[in-house]
Motif scaffolding. Structure first.
Motif, mmCIF file in Angstrom:
data_model
loop_
_atom_site.group_PDB
_atom_site.id
_atom_site.type_symbol
_atom_site.label_atom_id
_atom_site.label_comp_id
_atom_site.label_asym_id
_atom_site.label_seq_id
_atom_site.Cartn_x
_atom_site.Cartn_y
_atom_site.Cartn_z
ATOM 1 N N GLN A 95 5.686 2.095 -0.540
ATOM 2 C CA GLN A 95 4.303 1.344 -0.129
ATOM 3 C C GLN A 95 3.151 2.167 -0.313
ATOM 4 O O GLN A 95 2.028 1.750 -0.629
ATOM 5 C CB GLN A 95 4.512 0.892 1.491
ATOM 6 C CG GLN A 95 5.602 -0.122 1.571
ATOM 7 C CD GLN A 95 5.890 -0.512 2.924
ATOM 8 O OE1 GLN A 95 5.268 0.102 3.733
ATOM 9 N NE2 GLN A 95 6.719 -1.497 3.229
ATOM 10 N N GLY A 98 1.998 2.297 -3.728
ATOM 11 C CA GLY A 98 1.820 1.338 -4.319
ATOM 12 C C GLY A 98 2.598 0.283 -4.900
ATOM 13 O O GLY A 98 2.359 -0.718 -5.448
ATOM 14 N N ILE A 100 5.507 -2.223 -5.146
ATOM 15 C CA ILE A 100 5.999 -3.276 -4.472
ATOM 16 C C ILE A 100 7.124 -4.012 -5.144
ATOM 17 O O ILE A 100 7.043 -3.923 -6.292
ATOM 18 C CB ILE A 100 4.752 -4.266 -3.874
ATOM 19 C CG1 ILE A 100 4.230 -4.862 -5.061
ATOM 20 C CG2 ILE A 100 4.043 -3.566 -3.084
ATOM 21 C CD1 ILE A 100 3.050 -5.966 -4.892
ATOM 22 N N ARG A 108 4.295 -8.990 -1.227
ATOM 23 C CA ARG A 108 3.068 -9.148 -2.533
ATOM 24 C C ARG A 108 1.863 -9.793 -1.708
ATOM 25 O O ARG A 108 0.756 -9.434 -2.084
ATOM 26 C CB ARG A 108 3.932 -10.324 -3.415
ATOM 27 C CG ARG A 108 2.759 -10.527 -4.750
ATOM 28 C CD ARG A 108 3.336 -11.467 -5.442
ATOM 29 N NE ARG A 108 3.581 -12.550 -5.175
ATOM 30 C CZ ARG A 108 4.624 -13.358 -5.045
ATOM 31 N NH1 ARG A 108 5.965 -12.523 -5.101
ATOM 32 N NH2 ARG A 108 4.804 -14.628 -4.346
ATOM 33 N N TYR A 111 0.162 -7.105 0.106
ATOM 34 C CA TYR A 111 -0.499 -6.239 -0.786
ATOM 35 C C TYR A 111 -1.924 -6.676 -1.213
ATOM 36 O O TYR A 111 -2.837 -6.034 -1.217
ATOM 37 C CB TYR A 111 0.239 -6.008 -2.148
ATOM 38 C CG TYR A 111 -0.199 -4.961 -3.027
ATOM 39 C CD1 TYR A 111 0.248 -3.765 -2.934
ATOM 40 C CD2 TYR A 111 -0.750 -5.492 -4.107
ATOM 41 C CE1 TYR A 111 -0.337 -2.728 -3.758
ATOM 42 C CE2 TYR A 111 -1.316 -4.528 -5.197
ATOM 43 C CZ TYR A 111 -1.015 -3.199 -4.847
ATOM 44 O OH TYR A 111 -1.736 -2.291 -5.778
ATOM 45 N N GLN A 115 -5.443 -5.212 -0.201
ATOM 46 C CA GLN A 115 -6.506 -5.001 -1.431
ATOM 47 C C GLN A 115 -7.810 -5.473 -1.121
ATOM 48 O O GLN A 115 -9.074 -4.893 -1.526
ATOM 49 C CB GLN A 115 -5.915 -5.428 -2.955
ATOM 50 C CG GLN A 115 -6.757 -4.982 -4.020
ATOM 51 C CD GLN A 115 -6.193 -5.325 -5.346
ATOM 52 O OE1 GLN A 115 -5.246 -6.233 -5.165
ATOM 53 N NE2 GLN A 115 -6.226 -4.842 -6.393
#
Length: 308
Positions: A95, A98, A100, A108, A111, A115
């Protein structure tokens, strides 16, 4: 018949003889139309991937425009660090780097969310530096995608759903309370029935002469002792304020009816006897004129009324 004739002309007895023909003979047969469809498969040459870097750069330079960042608002950044996972100590190396699992929907989406957080943290300072407002003004009114009536329906539906959930929770609690109360009641009844059964069994044994003990009566005696003890404790404490007030107002209880009846002792007691009072000599008061305020008789009053 025509196929047989063709085979005999080419000198072929069966389909297996086609495999023994040379390329020139096959081409000659194809040109004459003697070959049947499905016997040959055309082979396509593999496409060659051309990585023309110079051509791609030229195409990019043609449609690329050197606009300021305010017009583009493009940002490319890594996701923000999961602060909660970092504090709890559940942040994995994958994690943090980055990496996944694309098949995990929740991971997802988180994430993408982080972001977006990183993009906001980077974009807001730039916009403030360029003096571009990022909040809607108080006097700004815009046409919303949903009408007020539609939103009221949505709000009403949400309220109804929330009330239904609360009702179900209350009903669940009531059911649990009823179950608990019923359980306690059943336990008490079972205990009473068990004690009653034991008492009846002991009584039957005593009646039949199987035992001469009266231990089964000790429970009632203990109850009586407990009641007497509680009464003695109450007497030690004394009466409460309400009882004191009533005693002060109405007396301390006791016999009220027939309290003025004569007894043998009161009949023989003559210490309080007064002769003047008893014979009417000194006990009555008279008017100043010496005349008694005597009321006329009934006949006299009738005659006086008739005169009037």
């Amino acid at each position: 018949m025509a196929d047989v004739e063709m085979e005999t002309q080419m000198g072929l007895d069966s389909e297996e003889d086609y495999g023994e023909l040379s390329d020139a003979e096959l081409q000659e047969a194809f040109s004459k139309g003697l070959l049947k469809p499905g016997l040959n498969v055309p082979l396509e040459e593999p496409k060659k991937a051309v990585n023309n870097i110079e051509g791609l750069k030229m195409c990019l330079a043609e449609f690329k425009k050197n606009l300021p960042w305010v017009e583009r608002l493009d940002l490319t950044n890594h996701p923000a660090v999961d602060v909660l996972a970092k504090i709890e100590g559940t942040l994995n190396k994958k994690q943090s780097s980055g990496e996944i699992d694309a098949e995990d929907d929740f991971q997802r989406e988180m994430y993408f969310y982080r972001q977006a957080q990183a993009t906001v943290l980077e974009a807001l300072p730039k916009l403030k530096k360029l003096q571009i407002p990022t909040k809607r003004p108080d006097d700004y009114f815009a046409e919303m995608a949903k009408t007020d009536q539609h939103m009221q329906k949505v709000r009403k539906k949400l309220m109804q759903k929330q009330m239904a959930i609360e009702k179900s929770e209350k009903a669940k609690k009531l059911r649990e309370q009823r179950k608990f109360g019923k359980k306690v009641q059943v336990e008490v009844l079972q205990k009473r029935q068990k004690a009653k059964k034991a008492m009846m069994t002991a009584v039957k044994k005593y009646q039949k002469g199987m035992t001469d003990k009266l231990d089964f009566l000790e429970g009632d005696q203990e109850g009586k002792k407990g009641s007497t003890a509680s009464k003695s404790q109450m007497s030690k404490k004394g009466p409460n304020a309400k009882r004191k007030y009533k005693d002060q107002k109405f007396g301390f209880g006791g016999k009220k009816k027939g309290s003025k009846w004569n007894t043998k002792e009161s009949f023989n007691d003559v210490s309080g006897f007064r002769a003047k009072t008893a014979h009417g000599k000194g006990g009555k008061k008279f008017n100043k004129g010496g005349k008694k305020n005597k009321r006329p008789g009934k006949e006299t009053r009738r005659k006086m009324k008739a005169r009037k």
